[in-house]
Design a protein around this motif. Structure first.
Motif, short mmCIF file in Angstrom:
data_model
loop_
_atom_site.label_atom_id
_atom_site.label_comp_id
_atom_site.label_asym_id
_atom_site.label_seq_id
_atom_site.Cartn_x
_atom_site.Cartn_y
_atom_site.Cartn_z
N ASN A 15 0.79 -1.23 0.00
CA ASN A 15 0.00 0.00 0.00
C ASN A 15 0.82 1.29 0.00
N PHE A 16 2.13 1.17 0.10
CA PHE A 16 2.95 2.37 0.29
C PHE A 16 4.11 2.47 -0.68
N ALA A 17 4.82 1.36 -0.88
CA ALA A 17 6.05 1.39 -1.67
C ALA A 17 5.80 1.70 -3.14
N GLY A 18 4.59 1.42 -3.64
CA GLY A 18 4.29 1.67 -5.04
C GLY A 18 3.87 3.10 -5.35
N LYS A 19 3.78 3.94 -4.33
CA LYS A 19 3.39 5.34 -4.55
C LYS A 19 4.64 6.18 -4.82
N ASN A 20 4.49 7.22 -5.64
CA ASN A 20 5.64 8.07 -5.91
C ASN A 20 5.97 8.92 -4.68
N SER A 21 7.17 9.43 -4.65
CA SER A 21 7.65 10.14 -3.46
C SER A 21 6.83 11.39 -3.16
N GLN A 22 6.29 12.03 -4.19
CA GLN A 22 5.47 13.22 -3.95
C GLN A 22 4.22 12.87 -3.17
N LEU A 23 3.58 11.77 -3.56
CA LEU A 23 2.37 11.34 -2.87
C LEU A 23 2.69 10.88 -1.45
N ARG A 24 3.78 10.17 -1.28
CA ARG A 24 4.15 9.69 0.06
C ARG A 24 4.49 10.86 0.99
N ASN A 25 5.27 11.83 0.47
CA ASN A 25 5.75 12.90 1.33
C ASN A 25 4.78 14.06 1.47
N PHE A 45 1.16 13.54 1.07
CA PHE A 45 -0.17 13.07 1.47
C PHE A 45 -0.08 12.05 2.60
N ASP A 46 0.62 10.95 2.34
CA ASP A 46 0.71 9.88 3.35
C ASP A 46 1.37 10.35 4.64
N CYS A 47 2.25 11.35 4.54
CA CYS A 47 2.95 11.82 5.73
C CYS A 47 1.99 12.34 6.79
N TRP A 48 0.81 12.81 6.39
CA TRP A 48 -0.16 13.30 7.36
C TRP A 48 -0.80 12.16 8.13
N TYR A 49 -0.72 10.96 7.57
CA TYR A 49 -1.21 9.78 8.27
C TYR A 49 -0.10 9.12 9.09
N TYR A 50 1.07 8.89 8.43
CA TYR A 50 2.10 8.04 9.01
C TYR A 50 3.30 8.79 9.59
N GLN A 51 3.47 10.08 9.27
CA GLN A 51 4.61 10.89 9.69
C GLN A 51 5.91 10.45 9.04
N ASN A 52 5.83 9.77 7.91
CA ASN A 52 7.03 9.47 7.14
C ASN A 52 7.56 10.75 6.51
N GLN A 53 8.86 10.82 6.30
CA GLN A 53 9.46 12.02 5.69
C GLN A 53 10.86 11.68 5.21
N LEU A 54 10.95 11.09 4.02
CA LEU A 54 12.23 10.67 3.48
C LEU A 54 12.45 11.32 2.12
N HIS A 55 13.46 12.14 2.04
CA HIS A 55 13.80 12.84 0.79
C HIS A 55 15.23 12.48 0.38
N TYR A 56 15.46 12.48 -0.92
CA TYR A 56 16.78 12.16 -1.45
C TYR A 56 17.37 13.39 -2.13
N GLN A 57 18.68 13.37 -2.30
CA GLN A 57 19.34 14.40 -3.08
C GLN A 57 20.50 13.79 -3.85
N ILE A 95 8.01 -0.25 -7.86
CA ILE A 95 8.44 0.25 -6.56
C ILE A 95 9.05 1.63 -6.77
N GLN A 96 8.51 2.62 -6.09
CA GLN A 96 8.91 4.00 -6.31
C GLN A 96 10.04 4.39 -5.35
N VAL A 97 11.23 3.87 -5.61
CA VAL A 97 12.43 4.24 -4.86
C VAL A 97 13.54 4.50 -5.87
N PRO A 98 14.53 5.32 -5.52
CA PRO A 98 15.66 5.52 -6.42
C PRO A 98 16.37 4.21 -6.72
N ARG A 99 17.01 4.14 -7.86
CA ARG A 99 17.64 2.88 -8.30
C ARG A 99 18.57 2.26 -7.26
N PRO A 100 19.49 3.03 -6.64
CA PRO A 100 20.41 2.37 -5.70
C PRO A 100 19.73 1.84 -4.44
#
Length: 484
Positions: free
Chosen positions: A100-110, A112-124, A378-383
């Motif tokens: 329910n979570f890993a297939g969403k893009n980072s914009q949606l996770r950070n 929208f979902d962050c208001w439910y789960y408090q996740n906050q993971l950004h890459y650079q 799975i919406q995560v960076p390649r590495p």
């Protein structure tokens, strides 16, 4: 002609309503809470489990992990009608994050979902000479690392020396205090926790003669809560507790003629059949590889006898990272990660026949099979997904900063492509499913950032199976039978 120009409304009024109730647990302990639902209308998938994580200590060095946040708090979720289990989602933190979570893009996770789960993971992406890691790490411009400013944990992290331990990090947002009133509330929809509810409603009014119970078991804090006062970056198992645990339940009350149709079906021959998915968890272990560079082969019998299986999800985790050795590498995921190996391959044997003509050994082929199982990439960076030598040598990810091979499930799709639940998977007979797995850890290289993933593994298999609830009306009330 009159019928063509008559625009009067002849439809019957739809007197549907939604009743929302806040339920307190009927029994509870430190990490286990039981709720009883009313047998009213249809249970909506958007009903929410609400709770707060509370720090037992008077400090602000704790936060739910940045990856899946409070979703990692749920160890097990059970939905029962009387003595019959509708869903028993064991290991809900891993499998429900994957589904329910890993297939969403980072914009949606950070956003929208962050208001439910408090996740906050950004890459650079490192760009300049000042961002270059040490020669030991062999990474520089172009390496994908965690953004220490935008992520929930970061602060004064020195990229030049890497994250040597969690004492170099700070909590950027939503710290966990010892005052529940000051802590943010976490909400998890029941449609996320229970496969039987995902995308549908359940007619609770048909279970009038049974108690409908939802039981929630929470993880200890070390599984998903960062504790930055410790070198390992995770809090002690008993440093946190749970407060304000309740259910916000939405009952959909349909018009009487709609609900009566379902009641009438229970009185017909054979009764009313509700088909849905359930999740079965099988725990296994893989021993450490004593000589890196050699291939280790294991076969796990994961059962599922006389069940219809749709998907198999394998999650694995290096145990040495759990115990503090190299714990800096999993600071942002803690025990919510699914570790990737340097080289790995797998196959599934059903009734003595291998499912794939040859083992799935290519990372891209494994990724495609996972996408088939999830219905999206799975919406995560390649590495974050890949840990093979090519990705490692390219410097695309960094072990030191926690992005290399942090989330790589292995999946098997057994569906036949048809729609629906019952009859669309693979029926397993008396012989158990055998999952064949092999890995070849690379040889660690001095003066290079390539590390050997040769440690022991904790392996969980999650099987998505068909289940049926048969509901019949009898002279003495309603009879319910749940079966695979």
């Amino acid at each position: 002609m009159n019928s063509l120009t008559d625009y009067s409304i002849t439809d019957k009024d739809m007197n549907m309503e939604i009743r929302s109730d806040t339920l307190e647990p009927i029994s509870s302990s430190t990490k286990r809470f039981v709720f009883r639902l009313d047998q009213a209308g249809y249970l909506d998938q958007n009903s929410v489990l609400l709770f707060k994580v509370v720090n037992k200590l008077n400090n602000t060095t704790k936060r739910v992990n940045c990856f899946n946040g409070g979703l990692g708090a749920i160890k097990r979720a059970t939905f029962a009608v009387g003595d019959f289990i509708i869903n028993d989602t064991d290991g809900a933190d891993k499998i429900m994050t994957l589904l329910n979570f890993a297939g969403k893009n980072s914009q949606l996770r950070n956003n929208f979902d962050c208001w439910y789960y408090q996740n906050q993971l950004h890459y650079q992406v490192l760009t300049g000479i000042n961002d270059k890691l040490t020669d030991t790490d062999n990474c520089g411009a172009g390496t994908i690392v965690i953004d220490p400013v935008k992520s929930g944990i970061g602060g004064d992290i020195d990229f030049q020396n890497g994250i040597t331990n969690a004492l170099a990090a700070d909590v950027n947002s939503v710290p966990i205090s010892n005052d529940a009133d000051k802590n943010a509330q976490i909400g998890i929809p029941l449609g996320v926790l229970f496969p039987a509810l995902k995308g549908r409603t359940l007619p609770l009014f048909l279970f009038q003669d049974y108690r409908v119970l939802i039981t929630i078991e929470f993880n200890d804090g070390s599984k998903y809560v960062n504790g930055l006062g410790a070198v390992t970056g995770k809090c002690a198992p008993n440093d946190i507790t749970y407060g304000d645990v309740k259910l916000q339940v939405d009952y959909i009350i349909m018009p009487s003629e709609v609900q009566n149709k379902d009641r009438e079906m229970t009185a017909q021959q054979g009764g009313l059949n509700l088909t849905f998915y359930d999740s079965i968890k099988v725990e296994k272990n893989v021993a450490a590889v004593t000589t890196p560079g050699t291939t280790q082969v294991v076969e796990h019998r994961i059962g599922a006898d006389n069940k219809e299986v749709h998907k198999i999800y394998m999650t694995k985790m290096l145990t040495d990272d759990n115990n503090g050795v190299g714990a800096k590498y999993s600071l942002y995921w803690l025990e919510q990660r699914i570790d990737a190996m340097n080289q790995e391959e797998y196959n599934v044997n059903i009734a003595g026949v291998d499912l794939f003509p040859e083992n799935k050994w290519a990372p891209t082929s494994q990724y495609d099979e996972t996408s088939n199982c999830l219905g999206s990439d799975i919406q995560v960076p390649r590495p974050v997904y890949y840990a093979d030598e090519n990705t490692a040598f390219s410097g695309l990810g960094s072990s030191v900063n926690g992005t290399l091979g942090r989330y790589k499930p292995l999946c098997v799709d057994l569906t036949n492509g048809s729609e629906g639940v019952l009859g669309t998977g693979r029926t397993i007979g008396a012989y158990p499913i055998i999952f064949k797995y092999a890995r070849k850890p690379t040889i660690a290289q001095a003066g290079n950032y390539i590390t050997s993933k040769s440690g022991a593994l904790e392996v969980d298999y999650h099987l998505l199976v068909s289940k049926t609830a048969n509901i019949k009306s009898t002279g003495n009330g309603t009879s319910v039978m749940v079966s695979y």
